[in-house]
Design an enzyme around this catalytic site. Sequence first.
Site, PDB file in Angstrom:
ATOM      1  N   TYR A  95      -7.574  -1.524   5.980  1.00  0.00           N
ATOM      2  CA  TYR A  95      -6.733  -1.112   7.108  1.00  0.00           C
ATOM      3  C   TYR A  95      -7.521  -1.027   8.410  1.00  0.00           C
ATOM      4  O   TYR A  95      -6.946  -1.237   9.489  1.00  0.00           O
ATOM      5  CB  TYR A  95      -5.999   0.193   6.776  1.00  0.00           C
ATOM      6  CG  TYR A  95      -4.943  -0.042   5.717  1.00  0.00           C
ATOM      7  CD1 TYR A  95      -3.751  -0.681   6.026  1.00  0.00           C
ATOM      8  CD2 TYR A  95      -5.166   0.322   4.395  1.00  0.00           C
ATOM      9  CE1 TYR A  95      -2.793  -0.936   5.067  1.00  0.00           C
ATOM     10  CE2 TYR A  95      -4.219   0.061   3.420  1.00  0.00           C
ATOM     11  CZ  TYR A  95      -3.039  -0.573   3.757  1.00  0.00           C
ATOM     12  OH  TYR A  95      -2.102  -0.842   2.791  1.00  0.00           O
ATOM     13  N   GLY A 102      13.564 -11.364  10.309  1.00  0.00           N
ATOM     14  CA  GLY A 102      12.260 -11.669   9.735  1.00  0.00           C
ATOM     15  C   GLY A 102      11.904 -10.876   8.500  1.00  0.00           C
ATOM     16  O   GLY A 102      10.748 -10.496   8.325  1.00  0.00           O
ATOM     17  N   HIS A 128       7.511   2.393   7.463  1.00  0.00           N
ATOM     18  CA  HIS A 128       6.385   2.231   6.545  1.00  0.00           C
ATOM     19  C   HIS A 128       5.061   2.704   7.142  1.00  0.00           C
ATOM     20  O   HIS A 128       3.997   2.370   6.623  1.00  0.00           O
ATOM     21  CB  HIS A 128       6.265   0.767   6.111  1.00  0.00           C
ATOM     22  CG  HIS A 128       7.365   0.333   5.190  1.00  0.00           C
ATOM     23  ND1 HIS A 128       7.709  -0.987   4.999  1.00  0.00           N
ATOM     24  CD2 HIS A 128       8.217   1.056   4.419  1.00  0.00           C
ATOM     25  CE1 HIS A 128       8.718  -1.061   4.145  1.00  0.00           C
ATOM     26  NE2 HIS A 128       9.045   0.166   3.784  1.00  0.00           N
ATOM     27  N   ARG A 167      -7.212  -4.529   9.620  1.00  0.00           N
ATOM     28  CA  ARG A 167      -5.869  -4.794  10.147  1.00  0.00           C
ATOM     29  C   ARG A 167      -5.706  -4.132  11.521  1.00  0.00           C
ATOM     30  O   ARG A 167      -5.100  -4.694  12.422  1.00  0.00           O
ATOM     31  CB  ARG A 167      -4.797  -4.241   9.206  1.00  0.00           C
ATOM     32  CG  ARG A 167      -4.876  -4.685   7.758  1.00  0.00           C
ATOM     33  CD  ARG A 167      -4.445  -6.110   7.517  1.00  0.00           C
ATOM     34  NE  ARG A 167      -5.435  -7.080   7.900  1.00  0.00           N
ATOM     35  CZ  ARG A 167      -6.592  -7.297   7.250  1.00  0.00           C
ATOM     36  NH1 ARG A 167      -6.922  -6.577   6.207  1.00  0.00           N
ATOM     37  NH2 ARG A 167      -7.428  -8.226   7.657  1.00  0.00           N
ATOM     38  N   GLN A 203       9.772  -2.426   9.472  1.00  0.00           N
ATOM     39  CA  GLN A 203       8.935  -2.304   8.276  1.00  0.00           C
ATOM     40  C   GLN A 203       7.467  -2.566   8.618  1.00  0.00           C
ATOM     41  O   GLN A 203       6.586  -2.349   7.787  1.00  0.00           O
ATOM     42  CB  GLN A 203       9.388  -3.301   7.211  1.00  0.00           C
ATOM     43  CG  GLN A 203      10.816  -3.092   6.731  1.00  0.00           C
ATOM     44  CD  GLN A 203      11.239  -4.172   5.766  1.00  0.00           C
ATOM     45  OE1 GLN A 203      11.001  -4.076   4.563  1.00  0.00           O
ATOM     46  NE2 GLN A 203      11.870  -5.211   6.277  1.00  0.00           N
ATOM     47  N   ASP A 218       2.323  -2.679  12.619  1.00  0.00           N
ATOM     48  CA  ASP A 218       1.660  -3.018  13.877  1.00  0.00           C
ATOM     49  C   ASP A 218       2.342  -2.311  15.042  1.00  0.00           C
ATOM     50  O   ASP A 218       3.364  -1.627  14.868  1.00  0.00           O
ATOM     51  CB  ASP A 218       1.642  -4.539  14.089  1.00  0.00           C
ATOM     52  CG  ASP A 218       3.046  -5.141  14.177  1.00  0.00           C
ATOM     53  OD1 ASP A 218       3.787  -4.800  15.123  1.00  0.00           O
ATOM     54  OD2 ASP A 218       3.410  -5.954  13.310  1.00  0.00           O
TER      55      ASP A 218
END
Length: 232
Positions: free
Chosen positions: A56, A175, A109, A59, A91, A94
């Site tokens: 993470y 998406g 999330h 990310r 969801q 970012d």
Amino acid sequence: MHDIRNIVILTGAGISAESGLATFRGPDGLWEGHRVEDVCTPEALRRDAALVHRFYDERRAKLAEVAPNAAHEALAALDRAWPGDLLIVTQNVDDLHERAGAKRLLHMHGELKSALCAACGKAAAWEAAMPPGSVCGGCGKPRLRPDIVFFGEMPYEMDRIDAALREADLFVSIGTSGAVYPAAGFVQTARYAGARTLELNLDPSAGSIYFHETRIGPASELVPAFVADLLA
């Protein structure tokens, strides 16, 4: 669209893929080269905290290399202009919706730029690396973890999402694969409550059968066109 007032929009990995962020689960079943079970479960965190934290951290660092695309910008414009109720449920973990300017937004999330204390439950903004043993600014215990909803954990603000779905005149899914619950069931909740349902996706999702209409194509093209029609 003249009778539409309350809108719920669900966004998934497909809306951020065009900005250069990997979708959650690729065609090979991996996420950025890792089995999802190794980086996105409570068991993985207990088994190999260093791997999960490092994953993470990478990310989070990647966010500095990407920018919102036309789909994010269009939804932010809708947020600014829409006079009725609007809830964008993402969801994605970012921050591209926020950077585009969206305000009526909920991360079901969790968020990469947030740390969650496993001891006291306090969440706080977090930009830097988060090695195992990072200390909570609230309780002082070294129990910080990524503020990510792992498999087996309850997504955030489900009561608020359910209430919005039941009041929606229009539900739009953008998406998403339609394979991950509970988000995959949102279309059924909204439709049974009387909402019109629209899917904007690169390919038909696993739940396409439940939508009144499916439009196929890149989010960066479909979403601006949809928003333009809605605001016309």
